[in-house]
Design an enzyme around this catalytic site. Structure first.
Site, PDB file in Angstrom:
ATOM      1  N   ASP A 187       0.633  -1.124  -0.279  1.00 34.11           N
ATOM      2  CA  ASP A 187      -0.167  -0.259  -0.545  1.00 34.11           C
ATOM      3  C   ASP A 187       0.525   1.396  -0.026  1.00 34.11           C
ATOM      4  OD1 ASP A 187      -2.184   2.072   0.359  1.00 34.11           O
ATOM      5  OD2 ASP A 187      -3.089   1.182   1.776  1.00 34.11           O
ATOM      6  N   HIS A 192       0.671   8.403   3.804  1.00 35.69           N
ATOM      7  CA  HIS A 192       1.085   7.264   5.270  1.00 35.69           C
ATOM      8  C   HIS A 192       3.092   7.344   5.093  1.00 35.69           C
ATOM      9  CE1 HIS A 192      -2.652   5.368   5.419  1.00 35.69           C
ATOM     10  NE2 HIS A 192      -2.580   4.848   3.764  1.00 35.69           N
ATOM     11  N   ILE A 207      -0.459   9.830   8.578  1.00 37.54           N
ATOM     12  CA  ILE A 207      -0.823   8.389   9.541  1.00 37.54           C
ATOM     13  C   ILE A 207      -0.741   7.176   9.249  1.00 37.54           C
ATOM     14  CG2 ILE A 207      -2.766  10.437   9.843  1.00 37.54           C
ATOM     15  CD1 ILE A 207      -4.688   9.184   8.027  1.00 37.54           C
ATOM     16  N   GLY A 210      -5.171   2.079   7.396  1.00 36.52           N
ATOM     17  CA  GLY A 210      -6.229   1.262   8.835  1.00 36.52           C
ATOM     18  C   GLY A 210      -5.789  -0.122   8.118  1.00 36.52           C
TER      19      GLY A 210
HETATM   20  C1  LIG Z   1      -7.016   4.705   0.981  1.00 30.11           C
HETATM   21  C2  LIG Z   1      -6.698   5.100   3.138  1.00 30.11           C
HETATM   22  C3  LIG Z   1      -6.607   4.043   3.116  1.00 30.11           C
HETATM   23  C4  LIG Z   1      -6.397   4.691   4.763  1.00 30.11           C
HETATM   24  O1  LIG Z   1      -5.721   3.164   5.323  1.00 30.11           O
HETATM   25  S1  LIG Z   1      -6.475   5.999   5.466  1.00 30.11           S
HETATM   26  C5  LIG Z   1      -6.473   5.391   7.360  1.00 30.11           C
HETATM   27  C6  LIG Z   1      -7.053   4.433   8.120  1.00 30.11           C
HETATM   28  N1  LIG Z   1      -8.556   5.634   8.801  1.00 30.11           N
HETATM   29  C7  LIG Z   1      -8.629   6.193   9.017  1.00 30.11           C
HETATM   30  O2  LIG Z   1      -8.158   6.684   9.782  1.00 30.11           O
HETATM   31  C8  LIG Z   1     -10.084   6.972   9.294  1.00 30.11           C
HETATM   32  C9  LIG Z   1     -10.083   6.889  11.297  1.00 30.11           C
HETATM   33  N2  LIG Z   1     -11.814   7.408  10.628  1.00 30.11           N
HETATM   34  C10 LIG Z   1     -12.382   8.850  10.452  1.00 30.11           C
HETATM   35  O3  LIG Z   1     -11.465   9.806  10.477  1.00 30.11           O
HETATM   36  C11 LIG Z   1     -13.503   9.284  10.081  1.00 30.11           C
HETATM   37  O4  LIG Z   1     -14.669   7.669  11.205  1.00 30.11           O
HETATM   38  C12 LIG Z   1     -14.182   9.912   9.126  1.00 30.11           C
HETATM   39  C13 LIG Z   1     -13.718  11.458   9.079  1.00 30.11           C
HETATM   40  C14 LIG Z   1     -13.871   8.939   8.344  1.00 30.11           C
HETATM   41  C15 LIG Z   1     -16.101  10.061   9.068  1.00 30.11           C
HETATM   42  O5  LIG Z   1     -15.905  11.312  10.508  1.00 30.11           O
HETATM   43  P1  LIG Z   1     -17.026  12.340  10.420  1.00 30.11           P
HETATM   44  O6  LIG Z   1     -16.845  13.235   9.321  1.00 30.11           O
HETATM   45  O7  LIG Z   1     -17.061  13.076  12.079  1.00 30.11           O
HETATM   46  O8  LIG Z   1     -18.924  11.264  10.565  1.00 30.11           O
HETATM   47  P2  LIG Z   1     -19.329  11.453  11.920  1.00 30.11           P
HETATM   48  O9  LIG Z   1     -19.944  13.054  11.422  1.00 30.11           O
HETATM   49  O10 LIG Z   1     -19.705  10.821  12.932  1.00 30.11           O
HETATM   50  O11 LIG Z   1     -20.493  10.849  10.707  1.00 30.11           O
HETATM   51  C16 LIG Z   1     -21.901  10.550   9.746  1.00 30.11           C
HETATM   52  C17 LIG Z   1     -21.831   9.286   9.008  1.00 30.11           C
HETATM   53  O12 LIG Z   1     -20.951   8.374   8.433  1.00 30.11           O
HETATM   54  C18 LIG Z   1     -20.774   7.539   9.095  1.00 30.11           C
HETATM   55  N3  LIG Z   1     -19.139   7.055   9.963  1.00 30.11           N
HETATM   56  C19 LIG Z   1     -18.573   7.947  10.336  1.00 30.11           C
HETATM   57  N4  LIG Z   1     -17.513   7.116  10.278  1.00 30.11           N
HETATM   58  C20 LIG Z   1     -17.402   6.057   9.848  1.00 30.11           C
HETATM   59  C21 LIG Z   1     -16.731   5.014   9.261  1.00 30.11           C
HETATM   60  N5  LIG Z   1     -15.662   4.879   9.721  1.00 30.11           N
HETATM   61  N6  LIG Z   1     -17.148   3.963   8.456  1.00 30.11           N
HETATM   62  C22 LIG Z   1     -18.415   4.195   7.966  1.00 30.11           C
HETATM   63  N7  LIG Z   1     -19.253   5.447   8.099  1.00 30.11           N
HETATM   64  C23 LIG Z   1     -19.074   5.946   9.182  1.00 30.11           C
HETATM   65  C24 LIG Z   1     -22.159   8.084  10.636  1.00 30.11           C
HETATM   66  O13 LIG Z   1     -22.218   6.239  11.343  1.00 30.11           O
HETATM   67  C25 LIG Z   1     -22.852   9.085   9.926  1.00 30.11           C
HETATM   68  O14 LIG Z   1     -23.565   7.794   9.155  1.00 30.11           O
HETATM   69  P3  LIG Z   1     -25.162   8.940   8.993  1.00 30.11           P
HETATM   70  O15 LIG Z   1     -25.431  10.170   9.296  1.00 30.11           O
HETATM   71  O16 LIG Z   1     -25.716   7.708   8.385  1.00 30.11           O
HETATM   72  O17 LIG Z   1     -26.445   8.654  10.011  1.00 30.11           O
END
Ligand SMILES: C/C=C/C(=O)SCCNC(=O)CCNC(=O)[C@H](O)C(C)(C)COP(=O)(O)OP(=O)(O)OC[C@H]1O[C@@H](n2cnc3c(N)ncnc32)[C@H](O)[C@@H]1OP(=O)(O)O
Length: 283
Positions: A187, A192, A207, A210
């Protein structure tokens, strides 16, 4: 975002061979072998009686970072890995050749300015025997898109973990260079590794992948519930709720239920829940 182009995308099947060096490098990227005297984890990083970490199914036969291709109209710098689920049908061979059948299962529109979820599915087979090894689902959160429509069936949202004290806690440190090791398993997303790209995506520094955190969770389940025997590991679901920074310590909190484990993970230094609503099944 060009929803029709994404819906009609055909990636076909992808074959990938992996040898003992690949299997070991993947495990090293998850921190296996941190204590070379720990004989329980040694088979994952030493070819004497090599074992493959089950979560390697998430990585193999990946179609590449197609979302970067401008024709799909995805704001790829802002996308984040949102959820990952994999189910083992049989243990991974320590080395071999797999065939992956990949498809985009759907796009879930959260509305203008609220992002969209892109659901992908992959079936993995042993290329020689045709036996199914694993089914993998991964979801990307497209933070820079949304309001452009969607398609496909939306999977039911995972339930929160129980509100009680955990039955077991496992603490695993990560290294500041964890992402730089992990990316060698395939990846290469600069998010990253490249501080400038990380800043563009809204982070102070690169970061952790995931799927690296996911693999570390698999490591925690293997060591605490499977006696480090991959044949006893059935599958796992995680939601990436907050990014993990390389170098942070991860505390896994496990809740035992009759038919599965539930868990979440916390980045200790920031007291931030980084994996939530997670579950694992044991064989
Ligand atoms: C290519 C990249 C590769 C990687 O490896 S990236 C590194 C690994 N991933 C991460 O680090 C991501 C960590 N997660 C986050 O930072 C947050 O999470 C998000 C920014 C992705 C979303 O957060 P927010 O924008 O604050 O969302 P909300 O306002 O809490 O929720 C909005 C809607 O989205 C759903 N939701 C929130 N987070 C997730 C998730 N992680 N997976 C699936 N759904 C999610 C909720 O439930 C809700 O939905 P409803 O509006 O229908 O109620």
């Amino acid at each position: 975002m060009d929803i029709e182009k994404i819906r009609n995308m055909q990636l076909g099947s992808i074959e990938q061979s992996y040898d003992k060096r690949d299997t070991i490098l993947y495990a090293l990227g998850l921190g296996f072998g941190a204590d070379p005297m720990d004989e329980a984890e040694l088979p994952f990083v030493y070819e004497g009686n090599l074992l493959c970490v089950p979560s390697y199914v998430n990585v193999l036969c990946h179609p590449g970072f197609w979302a970067q291709d401008a024709e799909y109209g995805i704001d790829w710098v802002k996308l984040l890995h949102a959820e990952q689920e994999f189910k083992m049908h049989r243990p991974m061979p320590a080395t071999g050749t797999l065939r992956g059948e990949y498809r985009v299962a759907g796009v879930e529109d959260k509305g203008p300015g609220r992002g969209a979820l892109l659901h992908q599915e992959k079936e993995l087979f042993d290329a020689a025997s045709g036996e199914k090894i694993a089914t993998v689902r991964s979801t990307l959160f497209l933070r820079g898109n949304g309001g452009e429509g969607g398609f496909g069936t939306v999977p039911a949202a995972a339930e929160p973990v129980p509100e009680r004290a955990p039955d077991r806690v496992v603490i695993i440190p990560t290294l500041p260079r964890q992402a730089l090791i992990y990316r060698l398993s395939g990846d290469w997303n600069p998010l990253h590794a490249d501080p400038a790209i990380a800043r563009k995506a809204g982070f102070d520094k690169p970061i952790l992948h995931g799927l690296c955190t996911n693999g570390i969770a698999c490591r925690a389940v293997l060591s605490s519930y499977c006696g480090n025997d991959p044949a006893r590991f059935g599958g796992m679901f995680v939601r990436f709720s907050k990014p993990v920074m390389p170098g942070e310590t991860i505390r896994f909190e496990f809740f035992e239920e009759p038919d599965r484990l539930r868990f979440r993970a916390i980045a200790v230094e920031r007291d931030s829940v980084v994996l939530d609503r997670c579950s694992a099944t044991l064989v």
